[in-house]
Design a protein around this motif. Sequence first.
Motif, PDB file in Angstrom:
ATOM      1  N   ALA A 164      -7.996  -7.823   8.551  1.00  0.00           N
ATOM      2  CA  ALA A 164      -6.920  -7.115   7.863  1.00  0.00           C
ATOM      3  C   ALA A 164      -5.655  -7.971   7.884  1.00  0.00           C
ATOM      4  O   ALA A 164      -5.348  -8.604   8.908  1.00  0.00           O
ATOM      5  CB  ALA A 164      -6.643  -5.783   8.539  1.00  0.00           C
ATOM      6  N   PRO A 165      -4.923  -8.022   6.788  1.00  0.00           N
ATOM      7  CA  PRO A 165      -3.683  -8.820   6.753  1.00  0.00           C
ATOM      8  C   PRO A 165      -2.591  -8.159   7.595  1.00  0.00           C
ATOM      9  O   PRO A 165      -2.546  -6.927   7.718  1.00  0.00           O
ATOM     10  CB  PRO A 165      -3.313  -8.829   5.275  1.00  0.00           C
ATOM     11  N   PRO A 166      -1.694  -8.943   8.180  1.00  0.00           N
ATOM     12  CA  PRO A 166      -0.594  -8.348   8.952  1.00  0.00           C
ATOM     13  C   PRO A 166       0.384  -7.639   8.021  1.00  0.00           C
ATOM     14  O   PRO A 166       0.786  -8.196   6.992  1.00  0.00           O
ATOM     15  CB  PRO A 166       0.058  -9.567   9.614  1.00  0.00           C
ATOM     16  N   PRO A 167       0.774  -6.393   8.333  1.00  0.00           N
ATOM     17  CA  PRO A 167       1.755  -5.690   7.501  1.00  0.00           C
ATOM     18  C   PRO A 167       3.075  -6.462   7.454  1.00  0.00           C
ATOM     19  O   PRO A 167       3.513  -7.027   8.471  1.00  0.00           O
ATOM     20  CB  PRO A 167       1.920  -4.340   8.199  1.00  0.00           C
ATOM     21  N   LEU A 168       3.680  -6.492   6.284  1.00  0.00           N
ATOM     22  CA  LEU A 168       4.897  -7.292   6.118  1.00  0.00           C
ATOM     23  C   LEU A 168       6.039  -6.826   7.015  1.00  0.00           C
ATOM     24  O   LEU A 168       6.829  -7.634   7.511  1.00  0.00           O
ATOM     25  CB  LEU A 168       5.333  -7.251   4.647  1.00  0.00           C
ATOM     26  N   VAL A 221      11.790  -5.391   4.611  1.00  0.00           N
ATOM     27  CA  VAL A 221      10.883  -5.154   3.487  1.00  0.00           C
ATOM     28  C   VAL A 221      10.679  -3.658   3.327  1.00  0.00           C
ATOM     29  O   VAL A 221      10.288  -2.977   4.281  1.00  0.00           O
ATOM     30  CB  VAL A 221       9.527  -5.855   3.716  1.00  0.00           C
ATOM     31  N   PRO A 222      10.926  -3.095   2.148  1.00  0.00           N
ATOM     32  CA  PRO A 222      10.723  -1.660   1.936  1.00  0.00           C
ATOM     33  C   PRO A 222       9.262  -1.271   2.155  1.00  0.00           C
ATOM     34  O   PRO A 222       8.339  -2.055   1.881  1.00  0.00           O
ATOM     35  CB  PRO A 222      11.136  -1.447   0.478  1.00  0.00           C
ATOM     36  N   ALA A 223       9.060  -0.050   2.610  1.00  0.00           N
ATOM     37  CA  ALA A 223       7.700   0.428   2.867  1.00  0.00           C
ATOM     38  C   ALA A 223       6.863   0.402   1.597  1.00  0.00           C
ATOM     39  O   ALA A 223       5.650   0.140   1.644  1.00  0.00           O
ATOM     40  CB  ALA A 223       7.754   1.839   3.449  1.00  0.00           C
ATOM     41  N   GLU A 224       7.494   0.658   0.449  1.00  0.00           N
ATOM     42  CA  GLU A 224       6.751   0.673  -0.805  1.00  0.00           C
ATOM     43  C   GLU A 224       6.218  -0.714  -1.160  1.00  0.00           C
ATOM     44  O   GLU A 224       5.108  -0.853  -1.682  1.00  0.00           O
ATOM     45  CB  GLU A 224       7.638   1.187  -1.947  1.00  0.00           C
ATOM     46  N   ILE A 225       7.012  -1.740  -0.878  1.00  0.00           N
ATOM     47  CA  ILE A 225       6.568  -3.111  -1.152  1.00  0.00           C
ATOM     48  C   ILE A 225       5.445  -3.495  -0.190  1.00  0.00           C
ATOM     49  O   ILE A 225       4.448  -4.126  -0.578  1.00  0.00           O
ATOM     50  CB  ILE A 225       7.737  -4.102  -1.037  1.00  0.00           C
ATOM     51  N   GLU A 226       5.591  -3.129   1.078  1.00  0.00           N
ATOM     52  CA  GLU A 226       4.525  -3.419   2.048  1.00  0.00           C
ATOM     53  C   GLU A 226       3.225  -2.755   1.625  1.00  0.00           C
ATOM     54  O   GLU A 226       2.152  -3.382   1.665  1.00  0.00           O
ATOM     55  CB  GLU A 226       4.934  -2.917   3.427  1.00  0.00           C
ATOM     56  N   ASP A 227       3.296  -1.512   1.184  1.00  0.00           N
ATOM     57  CA  ASP A 227       2.090  -0.797   0.757  1.00  0.00           C
ATOM     58  C   ASP A 227       1.461  -1.459  -0.468  1.00  0.00           C
ATOM     59  O   ASP A 227       0.229  -1.607  -0.544  1.00  0.00           O
ATOM     60  CB  ASP A 227       2.438   0.668   0.447  1.00  0.00           C
ATOM     61  N   ARG A 262      -2.309  -3.162  -0.677  1.00  0.00           N
ATOM     62  CA  ARG A 262      -3.319  -2.765  -1.663  1.00  0.00           C
ATOM     63  C   ARG A 262      -3.777  -3.956  -2.504  1.00  0.00           C
ATOM     64  O   ARG A 262      -4.948  -4.043  -2.874  1.00  0.00           O
ATOM     65  CB  ARG A 262      -2.763  -1.647  -2.549  1.00  0.00           C
ATOM     66  N   LEU A 263      -2.871  -4.867  -2.810  1.00  0.00           N
ATOM     67  CA  LEU A 263      -3.278  -6.085  -3.514  1.00  0.00           C
ATOM     68  C   LEU A 263      -4.272  -6.888  -2.671  1.00  0.00           C
ATOM     69  O   LEU A 263      -5.165  -7.550  -3.208  1.00  0.00           O
ATOM     70  CB  LEU A 263      -2.055  -6.945  -3.830  1.00  0.00           C
ATOM     71  N   LEU A 264      -4.130  -6.804  -1.352  1.00  0.00           N
ATOM     72  CA  LEU A 264      -4.976  -7.576  -0.442  1.00  0.00           C
ATOM     73  C   LEU A 264      -6.199  -6.799   0.030  1.00  0.00           C
ATOM     74  O   LEU A 264      -6.865  -7.211   0.992  1.00  0.00           O
ATOM     75  CB  LEU A 264      -4.151  -8.028   0.767  1.00  0.00           C
ATOM     76  N   ALA A 265      -6.519  -5.713  -0.635  1.00  0.00           N
ATOM     77  CA  ALA A 265      -7.693  -4.926  -0.257  1.00  0.00           C
ATOM     78  C   ALA A 265      -8.963  -5.763  -0.423  1.00  0.00           C
ATOM     79  O   ALA A 265      -9.100  -6.513  -1.388  1.00  0.00           O
ATOM     80  CB  ALA A 265      -7.772  -3.665  -1.108  1.00  0.00           C
ATOM     81  N   LYS A 266      -9.879  -5.640   0.515  1.00  0.00           N
ATOM     82  CA  LYS A 266     -11.140  -6.381   0.438  1.00  0.00           C
ATOM     83  C   LYS A 266     -11.974  -5.914  -0.755  1.00  0.00           C
ATOM     84  O   LYS A 266     -12.648  -6.724  -1.408  1.00  0.00           O
ATOM     85  CB  LYS A 266     -11.947  -6.203   1.730  1.00  0.00           C
ATOM     86  N   ASP A 267     -11.943  -4.618  -1.009  1.00  0.00           N
ATOM     87  CA  ASP A 267     -12.701  -4.042  -2.125  1.00  0.00           C
ATOM     88  C   ASP A 267     -11.848  -4.125  -3.392  1.00  0.00           C
ATOM     89  O   ASP A 267     -10.754  -3.557  -3.448  1.00  0.00           O
ATOM     90  CB  ASP A 267     -13.030  -2.576  -1.816  1.00  0.00           C
TER      91      ASP A 267
END
Length: 534
Positions: A237-241, A248-254, A258-263
């Motif tokens: 899993a990638p480290p949360p920003l 970093v706003p929570a919305e950008i981190e989310d 999601r862009l880095l989702a494995k699926d």
Amino acid sequence: MAQQIPHALAGGRYELVEMIGAGGMGQVWRGFDAVLDREVAIKLIRKDVIAGPEQIADFHHRFQREARVTARIRHHGIPQVYDALLDPSGGDVYLVMELVTGVPLRRFIDPSRPLPLSWVTAVVAQICTSLSHAHAIPVVHRDLKPENVMVGADGGIKLLDFGIAALLETGVTRITSSGQPLGTSHYMPPEQVKGGKIAPYSDLYALGCLTHELLSGGYVFQATNDFERMQKHVDEAPPPLRSLRNDVPAEIEDLVLRLLAKDPDARPESAFDVYEELLPFLPQPGTNAEMVQPTAGSGGLTRMPDPTLLFRRPNAPQRPTSVVEPTTGIAPLTPGLPTAPGSVPDPLAEELRLGETQALKLAEAGRIEQAAQVLDGLIRRATTILNAGSFVVAELRRSRAGYLMLGEDYGRALPELVELADRYGRRRGSEDDFVRGCLMAAAECLAALGRTSEALVVFREVLDVLAAESDVSDDAVEVRLIIGVLLITEGSTDEALQALDSLSDDLEIIAPDSAVLEEVRAHGARLRATGHGG
């Protein structure tokens, strides 16, 4: 240092001037289109990416197909494909594209100086716009990384090498010597690592890696080698920003997670959707720029162009050329290199002579832009051997500006010539031939750019110098006629008629049968026909 070769041609039309890049795909050359007289980028695909001579025809077929598909992308953020050249006998493959200038985004990524949030969102939003146009075809980039993102002088973002990875990732090309999939391990989606299907969602994963890196200053996954890193793309899993950067706003981190989702199905549906989620964090039209402007991390470059400008001032017009002081002129009346005997070492003198001969031939063939660039090279060479203040260099600069004027590129000629006239005007005075020529050319540029009042001031200054010797010399007559026409343009019709009548009277005495007199009379008659004069 760019590598130069002697005027090799691709397809009999594109001249390879200097190599400006090289990589696994092959070489990138700055070139010239001899037909349209414009700079281009020429990508030369390495022969060893083709598996064998027996597969050249198949490779060429796939290359041409990929080039045609990529050429269908129509967006300013993606360099346009102009031509695809195939040489079945030698196996050479060329892709001719728009030449992009700027600085790779990689140069501005630094762990100690993370980019401002608004700058990151502006960069990523521009990338999303370009991706959306490509994915609609669909064309997948397959190798999205900071090295393939160019930041232009206006803050505009260009995505380079669209279609190249797809071309090399075919059944008739070599993958890599180790059998690894093509691509960059820092940005490789899990499906690509595992040999699965590549699609637009793969670019979105790479975009997530890039966004994470822009905000944190480092790669998403740290590893000691490519294999270890690719495994992390699949399993870790990638480290949360916000664990790396608390502003970093929570919305950008989310969004990034999601862009880095494995699926792939868990990622945003499209680049359009990513852009929509970025909108609240983009600067609004009319707002001011960030006060902190990042600088490049290496190479001594200056500041990063502001990527928010396109959002703060959308579709803004180009800023007009700054006003030029009337006493500072610009350059050449005609191209040429009047160098005093013995003023340069013999080898350099011969090099300059040959270079100017080449430039003249190019200009005669209508390749004005390329002729001016030949002069660029001569100027650099002369500056290295002599110095920037040498009058030989000044003559070369004046000559280059002359070629620009021949190509009606007055906006580029003007600043160069202004500096020359100002520098040598202070030394020699406005009566000097070189300075007068610069002033004359400066006025021509100003007039061509629609800056009539400024042009009139400079032309009158030139006329004062000429009239000290004679106000009916060929040059003086030409300037007097131009002044009359510019006065008409400015709306000073009575003054124009007075100037034209005075010139007509003089020409009736010294050149009663001249074509110039006929032209002066025609202007006067036209003015009188509109109700001016007696």
